[in-house]
Structure formats: C-alpha cells, structure tokens
Design a protein around this motif. Sequence first.
Motif, PDB file in Angstrom:
ATOM      1  N   GLU A 213     -95.861 -69.961   0.718  1.00  4.42           N
ATOM      2  CA  GLU A 213     -96.375 -71.303   1.014  1.00  4.42           C
ATOM      3  C   GLU A 213     -96.586 -72.105  -0.268  1.00  4.42           C
ATOM      4  OE1 GLU A 213     -98.946 -71.683   4.968  1.00  4.42           O
ATOM      5  OE2 GLU A 213     -99.836 -70.261   3.570  1.00  4.42           O
ATOM      6  N   LEU A 214     -97.172 -71.481  -1.259  1.00  2.00           N
ATOM      7  CA  LEU A 214     -97.414 -72.176  -2.530  1.00  2.00           C
ATOM      8  C   LEU A 214     -96.095 -72.539  -3.202  1.00  2.00           C
ATOM      9  CD1 LEU A 214    -100.378 -70.001  -3.867  1.00  2.00           C
ATOM     10  CD2 LEU A 214    -100.515 -72.295  -2.875  1.00  2.00           C
ATOM     11  N   SER A 215     -95.126 -71.642  -3.113  1.00  2.00           N
ATOM     12  CA  SER A 215     -93.808 -71.921  -3.671  1.00  2.00           C
ATOM     13  C   SER A 215     -93.191 -73.144  -3.005  1.00  2.00           C
ATOM     14  CB  SER A 215     -92.898 -70.702  -3.495  1.00  2.00           C
ATOM     15  OG  SER A 215     -91.605 -70.955  -3.988  1.00  2.00           O
ATOM     16  N   ASP A 216     -93.315 -73.223  -1.692  1.00  2.00           N
ATOM     17  CA  ASP A 216     -92.754 -74.356  -0.953  1.00  2.00           C
ATOM     18  C   ASP A 216     -93.434 -75.666  -1.345  1.00  2.00           C
ATOM     19  OD1 ASP A 216     -91.008 -72.689   0.378  1.00  2.00           O
ATOM     20  OD2 ASP A 216     -92.197 -72.590   2.219  1.00  2.00           O
ATOM     21  N   ILE A 217     -94.744 -75.633  -1.554  1.00  2.00           N
ATOM     22  CA  ILE A 217     -95.480 -76.837  -1.934  1.00  2.00           C
ATOM     23  C   ILE A 217     -95.018 -77.337  -3.299  1.00  2.00           C
ATOM     24  CG2 ILE A 217     -97.766 -77.750  -2.551  1.00  2.00           C
ATOM     25  CD1 ILE A 217     -98.913 -75.739  -0.464  1.00  2.00           C
ATOM     26  N   LEU A 218     -94.888 -76.423  -4.257  1.00  2.00           N
ATOM     27  CA  LEU A 218     -94.452 -76.832  -5.596  1.00  2.00           C
ATOM     28  C   LEU A 218     -93.029 -77.366  -5.570  1.00  2.00           C
ATOM     29  CD1 LEU A 218     -97.071 -75.346  -6.424  1.00  2.00           C
ATOM     30  CD2 LEU A 218     -95.852 -74.560  -8.445  1.00  2.00           C
ATOM     31  N   ARG A 219     -92.173 -76.740  -4.793  1.00  2.00           N
ATOM     32  CA  ARG A 219     -90.793 -77.236  -4.711  1.00  2.00           C
ATOM     33  C   ARG A 219     -90.766 -78.621  -4.077  1.00  2.00           C
ATOM     34  NH1 ARG A 219     -86.238 -78.059  -1.985  1.00  2.00           N
ATOM     35  NH2 ARG A 219     -84.257 -77.339  -2.904  1.00  2.00           N
ATOM     36  N   GLU A 220     -91.557 -78.827  -3.032  1.00  2.00           N
ATOM     37  CA  GLU A 220     -91.597 -80.129  -2.377  1.00  2.00           C
ATOM     38  C   GLU A 220     -92.122 -81.205  -3.318  1.00  2.00           C
ATOM     39  OE1 GLU A 220     -91.070 -83.067   0.342  1.00  2.00           O
ATOM     40  OE2 GLU A 220     -90.304 -81.002   0.396  1.00  2.00           O
ATOM     41  N   SER A 221     -93.056 -80.843  -4.191  1.00  2.00           N
ATOM     42  CA  SER A 221     -93.583 -81.801  -5.159  1.00  2.00           C
ATOM     43  C   SER A 221     -92.481 -82.251  -6.119  1.00  2.00           C
ATOM     44  CB  SER A 221     -94.746 -81.188  -5.941  1.00  2.00           C
ATOM     45  OG  SER A 221     -95.304 -82.116  -6.842  1.00  2.00           O
ATOM     46  N   ILE A 222     -91.690 -81.302  -6.592  1.00  2.00           N
ATOM     47  CA  ILE A 222     -90.588 -81.634  -7.503  1.00  2.00           C
ATOM     48  C   ILE A 222     -89.555 -82.497  -6.788  1.00  2.00           C
ATOM     49  CG2 ILE A 222     -88.680 -80.670  -8.861  1.00  2.00           C
ATOM     50  CD1 ILE A 222     -90.555 -78.127  -9.127  1.00  2.00           C
ATOM     51  N   ALA A 223     -89.213 -82.117  -5.544  1.00  2.00           N
ATOM     52  CA  ALA A 223     -88.228 -82.868  -4.775  1.00  2.00           C
ATOM     53  C   ALA A 223     -88.712 -84.293  -4.511  1.00  2.00           C
ATOM     54  CB  ALA A 223     -87.937 -82.154  -3.455  1.00  2.00           C
ATOM     55  N   TYR A 224     -89.999 -84.455  -4.252  1.00  2.00           N
ATOM     56  CA  TYR A 224     -90.548 -85.789  -4.000  1.00  2.00           C
ATOM     57  C   TYR A 224     -90.419 -86.657  -5.246  1.00  2.00           C
ATOM     58  CZ  TYR A 224     -93.706 -89.481  -2.452  1.00  2.00           C
ATOM     59  OH  TYR A 224     -94.232 -90.703  -2.095  1.00  2.00           O
ATOM     60  N   GLY A 225     -90.737 -86.093  -6.406  1.00  2.00           N
ATOM     61  CA  GLY A 225     -90.607 -86.850  -7.641  1.00  2.00           C
ATOM     62  C   GLY A 225     -89.179 -87.290  -7.896  1.00  2.00           C
ATOM     63  N   LEU A 226     -88.222 -86.395  -7.650  1.00  2.00           N
ATOM     64  CA  LEU A 226     -86.818 -86.736  -7.859  1.00  2.00           C
ATOM     65  C   LEU A 226     -86.359 -87.819  -6.877  1.00  2.00           C
ATOM     66  CD1 LEU A 226     -85.384 -83.162  -8.484  1.00  2.00           C
ATOM     67  CD2 LEU A 226     -85.565 -85.002 -10.171  1.00  2.00           C
ATOM     68  N   LYS A 227     -86.908 -87.797  -5.663  1.00  2.00           N
ATOM     69  CA  LYS A 227     -86.534 -88.790  -4.661  1.00  2.00           C
ATOM     70  C   LYS A 227     -87.212 -90.129  -4.913  1.00  2.00           C
ATOM     71  CE  LYS A 227     -86.177 -89.415   0.359  1.00  2.00           C
ATOM     72  NZ  LYS A 227     -86.437 -88.797   1.697  1.00  2.00           N
ATOM     73  N   HIS A 228     -88.438 -90.095  -5.462  1.00  2.00           N
ATOM     74  CA  HIS A 228     -89.202 -91.316  -5.737  1.00  2.00           C
ATOM     75  C   HIS A 228     -89.394 -91.413  -7.254  1.00  2.00           C
ATOM     76  CE1 HIS A 228     -90.187 -90.067  -1.600  1.00  2.00           C
ATOM     77  NE2 HIS A 228     -90.250 -91.363  -1.339  1.00  2.00           N
ATOM     78  N   ARG A 229     -88.275 -91.555  -7.944  1.00  2.00           N
ATOM     79  CA  ARG A 229     -88.249 -91.376  -9.394  1.00  2.00           C
ATOM     80  C   ARG A 229     -89.121 -92.384 -10.145  1.00  2.00           C
ATOM     81  NH1 ARG A 229     -84.951 -88.237 -12.277  1.00  2.00           N
ATOM     82  NH2 ARG A 229     -84.983 -88.562 -14.525  1.00  2.00           N
ATOM     83  N   HIS A 230     -89.002 -93.665  -9.804  1.00  2.00           N
ATOM     84  CA  HIS A 230     -89.703 -94.681 -10.612  1.00  2.00           C
ATOM     85  C   HIS A 230     -91.223 -94.484 -10.593  1.00  2.00           C
ATOM     86  CE1 HIS A 230     -90.497 -98.391 -12.711  1.00  2.00           C
ATOM     87  NE2 HIS A 230     -91.313 -98.759 -11.734  1.00  2.00           N
ATOM     88  N   PRO A 231     -91.867 -94.377  -9.425  1.00  2.00           N
ATOM     89  CA  PRO A 231     -93.319 -94.169  -9.473  1.00  2.00           C
ATOM     90  C   PRO A 231     -93.719 -92.855 -10.135  1.00  2.00           C
ATOM     91  CG  PRO A 231     -92.503 -93.984  -7.222  1.00  2.00           C
ATOM     92  CD  PRO A 231     -91.384 -94.538  -8.040  1.00  2.00           C
ATOM     93  N   ALA A 232     -92.870 -91.834 -10.008  1.00  2.00           N
ATOM     94  CA  ALA A 232     -93.173 -90.553 -10.654  1.00  2.00           C
ATOM     95  C   ALA A 232     -93.079 -90.674 -12.174  1.00  2.00           C
ATOM     96  CB  ALA A 232     -92.235 -89.463 -10.141  1.00  2.00           C
ATOM     97  N   VAL A 233     -92.101 -91.431 -12.654  1.00  2.00           N
ATOM     98  CA  VAL A 233     -91.978 -91.651 -14.097  1.00  2.00           C
ATOM     99  C   VAL A 233     -93.154 -92.474 -14.606  1.00  2.00           C
ATOM    100  CG1 VAL A 233     -90.625 -92.784 -15.902  1.00  2.00           C
ATOM    101  CG2 VAL A 233     -89.464 -91.404 -14.171  1.00  2.00           C
ATOM    102  N   VAL A 234     -93.502 -93.517 -13.878  1.00  2.00           N
ATOM    103  CA  VAL A 234     -94.652 -94.346 -14.280  1.00  2.00           C
ATOM    104  C   VAL A 234     -95.922 -93.496 -14.356  1.00  2.00           C
ATOM    105  CG1 VAL A 234     -96.144 -96.249 -13.572  1.00  2.00           C
ATOM    106  CG2 VAL A 234     -93.655 -96.497 -13.424  1.00  2.00           C
ATOM    107  N   HIS A 235     -96.099 -92.619 -13.381  1.00  2.00           N
ATOM    108  CA  HIS A 235     -97.254 -91.712 -13.380  1.00  2.00           C
ATOM    109  C   HIS A 235     -97.260 -90.836 -14.631  1.00  2.00           C
ATOM    110  CE1 HIS A 235    -100.070 -88.627 -11.900  1.00  2.00           C
ATOM    111  NE2 HIS A 235     -99.182 -87.743 -12.302  1.00  2.00           N
ATOM    112  N   SER A 236     -96.088 -90.427 -15.085  1.00  2.00           N
ATOM    113  CA  SER A 236     -95.997 -89.505 -16.226  1.00  2.00           C
ATOM    114  C   SER A 236     -96.237 -90.192 -17.558  1.00  2.00           C
ATOM    115  CB  SER A 236     -94.610 -88.847 -16.245  1.00  2.00           C
ATOM    116  OG  SER A 236     -93.624 -89.752 -16.721  1.00  2.00           O
ATOM    117  N   MET A 237     -96.242 -91.526 -17.594  1.00  2.00           N
ATOM    118  CA  MET A 237     -96.322 -92.240 -18.866  1.00  2.00           C
ATOM    119  C   MET A 237     -97.637 -92.001 -19.607  1.00  2.00           C
ATOM    120  SD  MET A 237     -93.462 -93.527 -19.479  1.00  2.00           S
ATOM    121  CE  MET A 237     -93.969 -94.465 -20.933  1.00  2.00           C
ATOM    122  N   GLU A 238     -98.661 -91.600 -18.896  1.00  2.00           N
ATOM    123  CA  GLU A 238     -99.932 -91.277 -19.552  1.00  2.00           C
ATOM    124  C   GLU A 238     -99.756 -90.190 -20.600  1.00  2.00           C
ATOM    125  OE1 GLU A 238    -104.335 -89.428 -18.350  1.00  2.00           O
ATOM    126  OE2 GLU A 238    -102.922 -90.051 -16.779  1.00  2.00           O
TER     127      GLU A 238
END
Length: 294
Positions: A213-238
């Motif tokens: 279950e934890l593996s699936d959650i982490l993978r989904e988090s990565i997949a979400y970032g790749l699918k929603h790239r711009h807000p994920a990049v903006v979040h990372s700018m900190e």
Amino acid sequence: MTTDWKSITLTLGHSPDPDDAFMFYAMKENKIDQHGYKFEHILQDIQTLNERATRGELNITAVSIHALAYVLDKYALLPSGASMGDGYGPMFVTPSTEGLADDADDEARKQWLLGKKIAIPGLMTSAFLAAQLYLGKGFDYVVVPFDEIFDAVKSGKADVGLIIHEGQLTFANEGLKLVLDLGEWWKRTRGGIPLPLGGNVVRKDFPPEVRHELSDILRESIAYGLKHRHPAVVHSMEHARGMDVPLADKFIGMYVNDFTLDYGDLGRKAVHQFLKEAADAGLIPTIEHLEFVE
C-alpha cells in the motif's frame, strides 16, 4: 497484537532538493488518496538520511544506493523513487584544470585527480562510491556538506569538488570547470546502463500488505507530479538553490522520469551491477539478497 499502522504518523525522510520535493508534492499537498495513512515529511541531507537508515529510525526514507549495503537488514527497496544518472551524475569540478589536456582520456583524468584533495559530500553517498570505483580506494578527500562544496573548492580547502544535486547544473556559474562526469563515464564504460544514485526504502517490519500500500501511494505521488508538472515544479522551487524555474524543471527532469516510476529491468540491473562491482572491489559488504517491494 496487530499494529494499526493508520493510527500512527509514519516518518517519511527525503532530501530538501527540488527533485524530491517534486516526487512528494502530491502527498505533501494531499492531492492523492493516501488511504488513511498519515505522514510526517522529514527533510534532511542524504548523508544524514543514510546514517539514520543504518539505525532504522525512519519508516520510509530516501537513501543512497551505496547505503543499501548497510541497511538491507532493516529496509526493502521500493520499486519507485529511483534517482538514476542516465549519462550524467556526480561531477568532479575545479577552479583550474592546469596540467590537464582538454582531450585527456579517462586514465589521464584519473591520474590528475589522484594528485588533488577532493571534497566529497558524504562517506555513504553513491557519489563517493562511484568516485572510488573510478579512482580506487586511496585518493585524498575531505568530507564537506554537499551545499558547501563550492565554497570549499573556491576557498582552497579542497582542490576539486565532487558535486551532486543542482550543483551539476550551476557549477559553471561559480567559475568552476568540469574534470569528469561520473554518470557519463559509468554509462560509457558499462554498456549503456545508468548510474544508480538514490532510491526509497521502507522498513521490513511492516507487513507485506502495508508495504505494498505504501509503495502504491509513493508511486501515485510521483505519477501525479509528472502529470501535473507545472504546479509540482512551482512547489519544488522552495528548495531550488540558485535555480530559476526553467533550470529547476530541467534538473527535475534529469532525476524524476520513467526510472523513478519503476526501476524496470534496466534499473534493477544497474543497481545490482553497481553494488556487485563495489563489493568485488572491497568497498562494501557483499549483498546476498537485494529485496524489492513488488
């Protein structure tokens, strides 16, 4: 008595870097279903996370692939979260390459580096292990926090810096010159396989179904970032030290990609080969069994 893992907050360690921030954006901002699990995000440099993993302190954590040799009694490697240097990786940089020809081959660069004091980012980093595979055990080094290596080189504390993270894209802005890219060297001399640098691990004392279950959650988090790239990049700018958005986006693309979603056969081969070569060279203990959470 069975532990209710959803009733406690799980510790999740990762580096304060834009690629890790990108990976965990969806979890941090509750953009995905986390199936009732609660996480405390702990941001520390990779050497500190490696050391904590040897003590089993965190439930889930990023670690250097080098560190796997010392934590596999406590942790299993998750299939997502890989940082692969696919033709790029840790770099030797210096203010002056005097005495080194521009067209020098690997052996000439090695001999030039062996006459220098090198600032490394930690004894358990994959950068240090790759450097040892290239230079041998006996090179002169000093351990410096990764974000202080530029200063160490420019101040004369070290002659050469072994840089990781965003320094791979910003070293020229610091007036430094590239001596050798270990990721490029590794891929060129190992039949095209990437250099495995980092991964995510989960404690083995979780039941198999919880690990999955934890593996699936982490993978989904990565997949979400790749699918929603711009807000994920903006979040990372900190955490994008010295980088603007386009450069941070480029850096993230280097280390969050298809390998990050799943190692795949090539990524698994790379991990096994890296650790086997290191064990054969007497740099790490021999690993009898490398367990992935499938």
